[in-house]
Write an enzyme that holds these catalytic residues in place. Structure first.
Site, PDB file in Angstrom:
ATOM      1  N   SER A   1     -13.456  -4.890   3.500  1.00 21.18           N
ATOM      2  CA  SER A   1     -13.169  -3.580   4.095  1.00 21.18           C
ATOM      3  C   SER A   1     -14.370  -3.084   4.920  1.00 21.18           C
ATOM      4  CB  SER A   1     -12.767  -2.592   2.995  1.00 21.18           C
ATOM      5  OG  SER A   1     -12.069  -1.497   3.521  1.00 21.18           O
TER       6      SER A   1
ATOM      7  N   ASP B   1      -1.019  -5.053   3.487  1.00 16.63           N
ATOM      8  CA  ASP B   1      -2.138  -4.107   3.418  1.00 16.63           C
ATOM      9  C   ASP B   1      -1.724  -2.778   4.033  1.00 16.63           C
ATOM     10  OD1 ASP B   1      -4.616  -2.766   3.761  1.00 16.63           O
ATOM     11  OD2 ASP B   1      -5.676  -4.681   3.886  1.00 16.63           O
TER      12      ASP B   1
ATOM     13  N   HIS C   1      -4.740  -4.354   0.054  1.00 24.32           N
ATOM     14  CA  HIS C   1      -6.094  -4.278   0.622  1.00 24.32           C
ATOM     15  C   HIS C   1      -7.157  -4.847  -0.324  1.00 24.32           C
ATOM     16  CE1 HIS C   1      -8.873  -2.983   3.652  1.00 24.32           C
ATOM     17  NE2 HIS C   1      -9.521  -2.173   2.837  1.00 24.32           N
TER      18      HIS C   1
END
Length: 279
Positions: A103, A230, A258
């Site tokens: 991320s 996601d 995610h």
């Protein structure tokens, strides 16, 4: 039934190490978490990588995990990335590592590639903010969260560590929203772990424009792993990132939210090992 000696068990595990992994030059893998997370989120990945003879290390970024720094004082990407930079600076001269960033931790990978390209064998961006020169990590999330300017003005998730009359210092999503954005395919036990472990994210580092040069960052070997279910960073946005900033290899995990280290740990492990083996 007599228990097997521990030493014998270790030998049996090592016998299962793929021959190709025994011969690779760089076995140290540094795992960098994303916003709100800490080294704790990699617990499945660490165990799986160790089982095949690799040497994973998960770091807490500044103000994350069990690092005691007040998140509100972390205002730059340099300070946020300090544990990673310190690790790279302390490496022996001839040693390189493989970086994996999740991320917004992708921005720390980019920062490291710019400042220590000679120390990094490969950089693996896991549904991550693989930004271009002059771009902010936050810009990647703009489709889901709106523009940075609008987020700072209107978001209900902002934290004002220096007082309401000063600029915001961090943010943290409400728990139910987090569950929908990050953990839509993750096991309930892992979601429960995240709910009691996640911390606010410092705002400064993800609002900072990165300066990336072709001579340093551009020479790095970058790989991208896309997560196809996601909701925090949609597959379309991930595809756009790879299009605008091409990587050496792109891999996809079907059915992953995610957080593939929770929702698809085996698939993630298989891809990491595959990338590690690329000459």
């Amino acid at each position: 039934m007599k228990a097997k000696p521990w030493r014998q068990f270790v030998l049996e595990v090592n016998l299962e190490v793929p021959e190709s992994l025994e011969n690779i030059n760089f076995k140290r893998i540094i795992l960098i978490h994303g916003e709100g997370f800490g080294a704790w989120c990699w617990y499945k990945t660490i165990a799986q990588l160790e089982e095949v003879g690799l040497l994973p290390t998960a770091l807490d970024l500044t103000g994350s995990g069990i690092d005691l720094t007040d998140t509100n004082t972390v205002t730059t990407l340099a300070k946020y990335s300090k544990p990673l930079i310190h690790y790279l600076e302390s490496l022996p001269e001839d040693e390189k590592v493989i970086l994996v960033g999740h991320s917004s931790g992708g921005a720390c990978l980019s920062y490291a590639l710019e400042h220590f390209p000679e120390k990094i064998s490969k950089a693996i961006f896991l549904c991550a903010t693989m930004v271009s020169n002059g771009q902010r990590p936050f810009d990647v999330f703009a489709e889901e969260l709106g523009s940075a300017e609008r987020f700072i003005q209107e978001s209900q998730f902002l934290i004002y560590g220096n007082g309401k009359d000063k600029p915001p210092t961090g943010f943290m999503f409400e728990k139910q929203l987090m569950k929908g954005l990050y953990f839509n395919q993750s096991p309930t036990k892992d979601v429960a772990l995240a709910m009691v472990s996640m911390r606010p994210t410092p705002l400064g580092p993800i609002m900072e424009k990165l300066s990336l040069s072709p001579e340093k960052y551009g020479t790095g070997r970058r790989f991208y792993i896309q997560t196809l279910d996601d909701r925090a960073l949609s597959p379309d946005v991930q595809e756009k990132l790879v299009r605008e900033n091409p990587a050496e290899g792109v891999f996809k995990i079907k059915g992953s939210d995610h957080c593939p280290f929770f929702s698809k740990p085996q698939s993630l492990h298989k891809i990491l090992v595959e990338i590690i083996q690329i000459p």
